[in-house]
Design a protein around this motif. Structure first.
Motif, short mmCIF file in Angstrom:
data_model
loop_
_atom_site.label_atom_id
_atom_site.label_comp_id
_atom_site.label_asym_id
_atom_site.label_seq_id
_atom_site.Cartn_x
_atom_site.Cartn_y
_atom_site.Cartn_z
N PHE A 163 -9.97 76.66 -6.33
CA PHE A 163 -9.73 76.92 -7.61
C PHE A 163 -8.78 78.11 -8.19
N GLY A 164 -8.20 77.94 -9.14
CA GLY A 164 -7.41 78.92 -9.74
C GLY A 164 -7.69 79.42 -11.17
N MET A 165 -6.94 80.49 -11.62
CA MET A 165 -7.28 80.99 -12.95
C MET A 165 -5.77 81.01 -13.65
N CYS A 166 -5.84 81.02 -14.94
CA CYS A 166 -4.97 81.68 -15.73
C CYS A 166 -5.43 81.87 -17.11
N ILE A 167 -4.84 82.48 -18.07
CA ILE A 167 -5.26 83.14 -19.13
C ILE A 167 -4.57 82.71 -20.29
N CYS A 168 -4.72 81.91 -21.24
CA CYS A 168 -4.35 81.86 -22.72
C CYS A 168 -2.89 81.33 -22.63
N ASN A 169 -1.86 82.36 -23.04
CA ASN A 169 -0.58 82.10 -23.10
C ASN A 169 0.01 81.49 -21.86
N ASP A 170 -0.68 81.97 -20.62
CA ASP A 170 -0.18 81.38 -19.40
C ASP A 170 -0.08 79.89 -19.42
N ARG A 171 -0.92 79.07 -20.30
CA ARG A 171 -1.34 77.82 -20.18
C ARG A 171 -0.08 76.88 -20.91
N ARG A 172 0.85 77.72 -21.57
CA ARG A 172 2.17 77.24 -22.34
C ARG A 172 3.30 77.11 -21.19
N TRP A 173 3.17 77.81 -20.17
CA TRP A 173 4.43 77.90 -19.07
C TRP A 173 4.17 77.01 -17.97
N PRO A 174 4.85 76.00 -17.81
CA PRO A 174 4.71 75.07 -16.74
C PRO A 174 4.67 75.69 -15.24
N GLU A 175 5.42 76.75 -15.06
CA GLU A 175 5.39 77.42 -13.89
C GLU A 175 3.89 77.97 -13.45
N THR A 176 3.14 78.27 -14.55
CA THR A 176 1.64 78.67 -14.26
C THR A 176 0.92 77.76 -13.36
N TYR A 177 1.01 76.33 -13.65
CA TYR A 177 0.20 75.16 -13.02
C TYR A 177 0.90 74.99 -11.55
N ARG A 178 2.42 74.92 -11.90
CA ARG A 178 3.06 74.56 -10.59
C ARG A 178 2.74 75.59 -9.35
N VAL A 179 3.03 76.82 -9.64
CA VAL A 179 2.69 77.63 -8.65
C VAL A 179 1.27 77.43 -7.84
N MET A 180 0.43 77.24 -8.79
CA MET A 180 -0.96 77.05 -8.25
C MET A 180 -1.31 75.66 -7.64
N GLY A 181 -0.39 74.52 -8.23
CA GLY A 181 -0.31 73.26 -7.67
C GLY A 181 0.35 73.21 -6.15
N LEU A 182 1.23 74.21 -6.11
CA LEU A 182 1.90 74.32 -4.66
C LEU A 182 0.93 74.83 -3.65
N GLN A 183 -0.23 75.22 -4.21
CA GLN A 183 -1.45 75.85 -3.24
C GLN A 183 -2.62 74.84 -3.23
N GLY A 184 -2.46 73.72 -3.90
CA GLY A 184 -3.17 72.60 -3.95
C GLY A 184 -4.59 73.03 -4.71
N VAL A 185 -4.24 73.50 -5.99
CA VAL A 185 -5.29 73.82 -6.60
C VAL A 185 -6.22 72.37 -7.06
N GLU A 186 -7.29 72.57 -7.29
CA GLU A 186 -7.87 71.28 -7.90
C GLU A 186 -8.79 71.61 -8.98
N MET A 187 -8.97 72.93 -9.44
CA MET A 187 -9.59 73.21 -10.95
C MET A 187 -8.97 74.50 -11.24
N ILE A 188 -8.52 74.32 -12.40
CA ILE A 188 -7.92 75.63 -13.00
C ILE A 188 -8.85 76.01 -14.25
N THR A 189 -9.44 77.26 -14.21
CA THR A 189 -10.21 77.83 -15.31
C THR A 189 -9.31 78.70 -16.16
N LEU A 190 -9.44 78.52 -17.57
CA LEU A 190 -8.49 79.39 -18.38
C LEU A 190 -9.29 79.67 -19.61
#
Ligand code: ING
Length: 308
Positions: A163-190
């Motif tokens: 699991f990973g987390m981000c918050i609000c404006n973070d969701r607009r930046w592709p780097e946010t998801y990719r950094v967690m994607g590179l750690q194998g994230v399966e669910m992001i809560t925001l």
């Protein structure tokens, strides 16, 4: 099949005068509803305990500190942790964090079914401004009240998943998801609190802002083959409208559940974490397809530099 039944617990407006106790009672109401629907995880909004206070200008920080939590759980939030423990339900929610060292963050935590805090995230992408801005129809003072997050974009093991987390404006930046994607994230809560109007452009309609909100979530989910659970604080807070559109997005980028109101509203979806595997093993098999030798600018450069 590693199914997690997720409850996205959208909160309606929280007025400046509402107490944390009032809000926690509403959160517990949604939690009980989620328990009745046999949820394993309940996700709440950004800054879930108070009104979206960055819309208010405070000259000094002492005044602004009224919006912050210096302990978690504290007296007002302990009942939420206790009820979640009774139900055996994991939680994720956002709040304003004041650390013992006196630092201020826009924070989100992940709490396991035994009510242990297993993950903490501090918002990295802070929108808005530091000083009062007379040009704006409403203020957005996140850069005044919070420091940029200092914990990176980590992932956490819980409920037999990543699991990973981000918050609000973070969701607009592709780097946010990719950094967690590179750690194998399966669910992001925001969680998010997004004004229905643009403080700098009166002709931007709520429909367009909701389009950009969904576009960001769906792209992030698809391009990293992960579930994304996005939960709004919605409604009109002291006259300032926030949009709803809380949604649960599957690893192929499809929205599988969405709220219909701008009130307290629970939506539920069965999320099979194994559904992330196909994308991770084929089209977004990062090890097989990425060409990092060409990506240097993404971390070496902050702003735009147009070559001569
Ligand atoms: N709110 C808004 C968000 O990113 C915003 C601020 C809205 C920035 C629209 C840019 C465009 O959803 C928070 N709290 O970040």
């Amino acid at each position: 099949m590693r199914n997690v039944r997720v409850g996205a617990a959208q909160l309606g407006a929280i007025q400046k005068a509402d107490s944390r106790e009032d809000v926690v009672a509403r959160m517990i109401g949604l939690l009980d509803q989620a328990a009745a629907e046999k949820c394993n995880l309940v996700v709440y909004p950004e800054l879930a305990l108070t009104t979206f206070f960055p819309r208010w200008y405070h000259e000094n920080n002492v005044e602004a500190d009224q919006w912050f939590e210096s302990e978690m759980p504290g007296p007002a939030t302990q009942p939420l942790f206790d009820r979640a423990n009774e139900h055996g339900i994991a939680l994720s929610f956002g709040f304003a964090e004041l650390t013992p060292e006196g630092e201020h963050y826009n924070t989100s935590i992940l709490v396991d079914p035994d009510s242990n805090i297993v993950g903490t995230y501090r918002k990295v992408h802070l929108p808005g401004h530091v000083e009062y801005d007379t040009e704006r129809t409403h203020q957005h003072l996140e850069k005044r009240y919070f420091l940029p997050g200092n914990l990176g974009l980590p992932v956490f093991r819980m409920l037999d998943g990543v699991f990973g987390m981000c918050i609000c404006n973070d969701r607009r930046w592709p780097e946010t998801y990719r950094v967690m994607g590179l750690q194998g994230v399966e669910m992001i809560t925001l969680g998010f609190n997004t004004p229905a109007t643009n403080s700098l452009s009166r002709n931007e309609k709520p429909e367009q802002r909701i389009f950009h909100h969904k576009l960001s979530l769906q792209a992030g989910a698809y391009q990293n083959s992960t579930w994304v659970v996005a939960v709004a604080k919605a409604g009109v807070e002291d006259g300032f409208p926030l949009f709803g559109a809380s949604c649960i997005v599957d690893p192929s980028g499809e929205i599988v559940a969405e709220t219909k109101t701008e009130e307290d509203e629970l939506i539920v979806a069965d999320c099979d974490l194994d559904a992330t595997k196909f994308g991770k093993e084929t089209i977004f098999n990062f090890a097989q397809h990425r060409r990092t030798e060409h990506y240097g600018l993404i971390t070496s450069q902050t702003g735009v530099v147009v070559p001569d």
